[in-house]
Design a protein around this motif. Sequence first.
Motif, short mmCIF file in Angstrom:
data_model
loop_
_atom_site.label_atom_id
_atom_site.label_comp_id
_atom_site.label_asym_id
_atom_site.label_seq_id
_atom_site.Cartn_x
_atom_site.Cartn_y
_atom_site.Cartn_z
N ALA A 121 -0.64 -6.42 -2.14
CA ALA A 121 -0.03 -5.77 -3.08
C ALA A 121 -0.14 -4.13 -2.93
N PHE A 122 1.00 -3.66 -3.45
CA PHE A 122 0.97 -1.84 -3.30
C PHE A 122 0.40 -1.53 -4.99
N GLY A 123 -0.41 -0.59 -4.83
CA GLY A 123 -0.91 0.01 -5.92
C GLY A 123 -2.33 0.11 -6.29
N THR A 124 -2.94 1.22 -5.55
CA THR A 124 -4.21 1.49 -5.61
C THR A 124 -4.64 2.71 -5.88
N THR B 184 2.71 8.39 -5.58
CA THR B 184 3.58 7.85 -6.59
C THR B 184 2.61 7.39 -7.57
N THR B 185 1.82 6.40 -7.17
CA THR B 185 0.96 5.64 -8.35
C THR B 185 -0.04 6.85 -9.01
N TYR B 186 -0.54 7.61 -8.09
CA TYR B 186 -1.37 8.67 -8.45
C TYR B 186 -0.75 9.54 -9.73
N TYR C 10 7.65 -2.35 -14.68
CA TYR C 10 8.98 -2.76 -13.72
C TYR C 10 8.51 -2.43 -12.28
N GLY C 11 8.17 -3.66 -11.42
CA GLY C 11 7.54 -3.54 -10.02
C GLY C 11 6.03 -3.25 -10.36
N CYS C 12 5.28 -4.26 -10.56
CA CYS C 12 4.31 -3.94 -11.20
C CYS C 12 2.89 -3.88 -9.88
N ILE D 154 -1.63 -2.24 -11.46
CA ILE D 154 -2.66 -0.96 -11.89
C ILE D 154 -2.22 -0.37 -13.13
N LEU D 155 -0.87 -0.14 -13.18
CA LEU D 155 -0.46 0.57 -14.34
C LEU D 155 -0.44 -0.27 -15.63
N SER D 156 -0.13 -1.44 -15.60
CA SER D 156 -0.56 -2.55 -16.52
C SER D 156 -2.00 -2.34 -17.16
N ILE E 122 6.61 -7.17 -14.40
CA ILE E 122 7.22 -8.09 -13.24
C ILE E 122 7.22 -7.40 -11.93
N ASP E 123 7.64 -8.40 -10.88
CA ASP E 123 7.52 -8.03 -9.48
C ASP E 123 8.42 -9.13 -8.94
N ILE E 124 9.22 -8.69 -7.93
CA ILE E 124 9.92 -9.73 -6.85
C ILE E 124 9.18 -10.55 -6.10
N GLU E 125 7.94 -9.73 -5.89
CA GLU E 125 7.18 -10.56 -4.95
C GLU E 125 5.93 -11.44 -5.29
N GLU E 126 6.23 -12.82 -4.71
CA GLU E 126 4.91 -13.81 -5.29
C GLU E 126 3.53 -13.34 -5.09
N ALA F 165 8.18 2.32 -14.21
CA ALA F 165 8.84 2.06 -12.95
C ALA F 165 8.72 3.05 -11.57
N ASN F 166 7.45 2.41 -11.08
CA ASN F 166 7.48 3.09 -9.70
C ASN F 166 8.18 2.13 -8.47
N ILE F 167 9.22 2.36 -8.21
CA ILE F 167 9.87 1.49 -7.44
C ILE F 167 10.40 2.05 -6.02
#
Length: 273
Positions: A114-117, A122-124, A143-145, A149-151, A165-169, A207-209
């Motif tokens: 998954a993205f977001g480290t 953008t995450t930073y 939105y696009g979690c 990390i943001l949650s 939520i995220d579209i990717e399982e 929303a970082n998408i």
Amino acid sequence: MKQYVSIIFKLKDEIQRAVLNYNLSNAGVESIEEREDDVIAYFGVEEWEEAKSELDLDGIDYEVVLVKNENWNAKWEASFEPVNINDFCYVRAPFHPESEKAGLIDIILEPKMAFGTAHHETTYMMMSEMKEIKFEGEYVFDYGCGTAILSILAEKLGASGIYAIDIEENAVENAKYNAEINGCEKITCEQKTLEETDEFAYDIILANINRGVLLNSAKPLKNYLKPGGVLLLSGILREDEDLVLDAYKAEGYTFVHSIQKGEWKCVKLSVSI
Ligand SMILES: C[S@@+](CC[C@H](N)C(=O)[O-])C[C@H]1O[C@@H](n2cnc3c(N)ncnc32)[C@H](O)[C@@H]1O
């Protein structure tokens, strides 16, 4: 399990980097790793087949490598360094010790696919902007979690509830796992698109998408933000800021400010009371 490829693009110059980043962000890239002389883009195998025909890759030297799922953990473990976000928050893997600096919010992540480290600009920026927002008692929509990390940061900042939520399982599975290892109990995470998500007047939307999804979301997102609420957007390249801002202003959002890191922007908006 979904199969991924990594594409290593060798760059001639910074102009080629900017153009490539722009095109990748609109072509369904899963994540991008920026390095000094190249860019590594991660795609699902099917998404790459589609993107390849849409991207203009003439004159770009690239190599496609199938990412072996069984080696992924070892890969990220070897390359994951902890990130200190503005002396406010510290993102680390479970095998790293806590920061020696006192008072930092500690976030433990196993990102897997998954993205977001927080390594990505953008995450930073999303996280450093979150420092200035009041989360205590607030309801948050992530939105696009990605990794969540943001949650996780939102809960650690005192949010009363977070819906992610995220579209990717694989992202949703990973988000749930990361929420659990951080002891978070206020995060609900589901595999959904915005259209499939029940409307609710959230206080804060994160929303970082990417440009395409953000442009399409300007109108529907209003049904998820209460008057006076805050919307934090990223996944926006510098040259796309005006386009995204115009779309949101046209829907009645007010621009608060934006920040920049590398090629990327993070934009804060609000809706009037
Ligand atoms: C750039 S990552 C951001 C992850 C994390 N929130 C962060 O800030 O690092 C974007 C995430 O949005 C998800 N995504 C892309 N399009 C989406 C859509 N239409 N609806 C929901 N999630 C989406 C991707 O799967 C990916 O996990």
